[in-house]
Design an enzyme around this catalytic site. Structure first.
Site, PDB file in Angstrom:
ATOM      1  N   VAL A  45       0.836  -1.206   0.000  1.00 25.91           N
ATOM      2  CA  VAL A  45       0.000   0.000   0.000  1.00 25.91           C
ATOM      3  C   VAL A  45       0.870   1.255   0.000  1.00 25.91           C
ATOM      4  O   VAL A  45       0.614   2.220  -0.738  1.00 25.91           O
ATOM      5  CB  VAL A  45      -0.972  -0.004   1.198  1.00 25.91           C
ATOM      6  CG1 VAL A  45      -1.764   1.296   1.250  1.00 25.91           C
ATOM      7  CG2 VAL A  45      -1.925  -1.197   1.110  1.00 25.91           C
ATOM      8  N   CYS A  46       1.922   1.249   0.811  1.00 22.88           N
ATOM      9  CA  CYS A  46       2.815   2.404   0.894  1.00 22.88           C
ATOM     10  C   CYS A  46       3.489   2.695  -0.450  1.00 22.88           C
ATOM     11  O   CYS A  46       3.693   3.854  -0.816  1.00 22.88           O
ATOM     12  CB  CYS A  46       3.891   2.172   1.945  1.00 22.88           C
ATOM     13  SG  CYS A  46       3.249   1.901   3.603  1.00 22.88           S
ATOM     14  N   THR A  47       3.817   1.642  -1.173  1.00 25.27           N
ATOM     15  CA  THR A  47       4.465   1.827  -2.478  1.00 25.27           C
ATOM     16  C   THR A  47       3.554   2.597  -3.424  1.00 25.27           C
ATOM     17  O   THR A  47       4.010   3.478  -4.161  1.00 25.27           O
ATOM     18  CB  THR A  47       4.832   0.450  -3.072  1.00 25.27           C
ATOM     19  OG1 THR A  47       5.743  -0.208  -2.189  1.00 25.27           O
ATOM     20  CG2 THR A  47       5.487   0.593  -4.436  1.00 25.27           C
ATOM     21  N   LEU A  50       3.292   6.532  -1.937  1.00 23.25           N
ATOM     22  CA  LEU A  50       4.421   7.437  -2.177  1.00 23.25           C
ATOM     23  C   LEU A  50       4.588   7.737  -3.659  1.00 23.25           C
ATOM     24  O   LEU A  50       4.983   8.840  -4.032  1.00 23.25           O
ATOM     25  CB  LEU A  50       5.707   6.881  -1.560  1.00 23.25           C
ATOM     26  CG  LEU A  50       5.881   7.290  -0.086  1.00 23.25           C
ATOM     27  CD1 LEU A  50       4.985   6.491   0.841  1.00 23.25           C
ATOM     28  CD2 LEU A  50       7.329   7.175   0.372  1.00 23.25           C
TER      29      LEU A  50
END
Length: 211
Positions: A45-47, A50
């Site tokens: 999810v973070c990928t 950002l």
């Protein structure tokens, strides 16, 4: 641990980032800021998040907004992960990611939730004004990616308030009518917002000029 509220001065700090060492208030300068944390590097999810922030660069620039991210992972790991973010999202991460291994900044901003694992920062978002005061706080669960269209919508609303004494109604988006703040007198409203509509003495609607 701090419990920051709207209107509080955003705590200043010095930190190592993927763009070198920064002093937060100095780095922010006269800009608005979006400061957000993510649970860990090399997570799915973070990928996407950002990468989305990098792809929205023009939208943030139009609004004089700087973006900065944080996790408690080390700097060399951030730099390796950026390669994946750029590849997956077909973009270039061009904003700093703070390496907060000692958790000092995360604890300063209350980004470590007691119900999360010891080293995982929650998905916190802070919108900070040029006056260095906190204008918005949001906290998402680790499993839910943030809606950056909504974050930009809030920035538009905040800037209308700061620049034009306007508030925004439910589900407002750019181009919709805005609400004249109750602090604006009838005389001021007649001068600044000719042709506005009075629904109730306390609810006056007007076309907002371009942000």
């Amino acid at each position: 641990m701090a419990h920051l509220r709207l209107g509080d001065l955003a705590p200043d700090f010095t930190a190592q980032t993927t763009e070198g060492q920064i002093s937060f208030h100095e780095w922010l300068g006269d800009s608005w800021g979006v400061f957000f944390s993510h649970p860990a590097d090399f997570t799915p999810v973070c990928t996407t998040e950002l990468g989305t922030v990098a792809r929205y660069r023009n939208e943030f620039d139009k609004r004089n907004v700087k973006t900065i991210a944080l996790s408690v992972d080390p700097l060399d790991q951030h730099k390796e992960w950026i390669k994946d973010i750029n590849e997956v999202n077909n973009t270039t991460v061009d904003y700093p990611i703070i390496a907060d291994e000692d958790r000092k900044v995360a604890e300063l901003y209350d980004m470590i939730h007691p119900n999360s694992t010891e080293n995982a920062t929650v998905r916190s978002v802070f919108i900070i004004g040029p006056d260095k005061k906190i204008k918005l706080t949001l906290t998402y669960p680790a499993s839910t990616g943030r809606n950056f269209d909504e974050i930009i919508r809030v920035i538009d609303s905040l800037q209308l308030t700061a620049n034009q004494s306007l508030a925004t109604p439910a589900n407002w988006k750019e181009g919709d009518r805005a609400v004249i703040s109750p602090s604006v007198s009838k005389e001021e409203a007649d001068k600044k917002f000719p042709g506005y509509e009075t629904k109730k003495p306390y609810l006056r609607l007007t076309k907002a000029s371009k942000i």
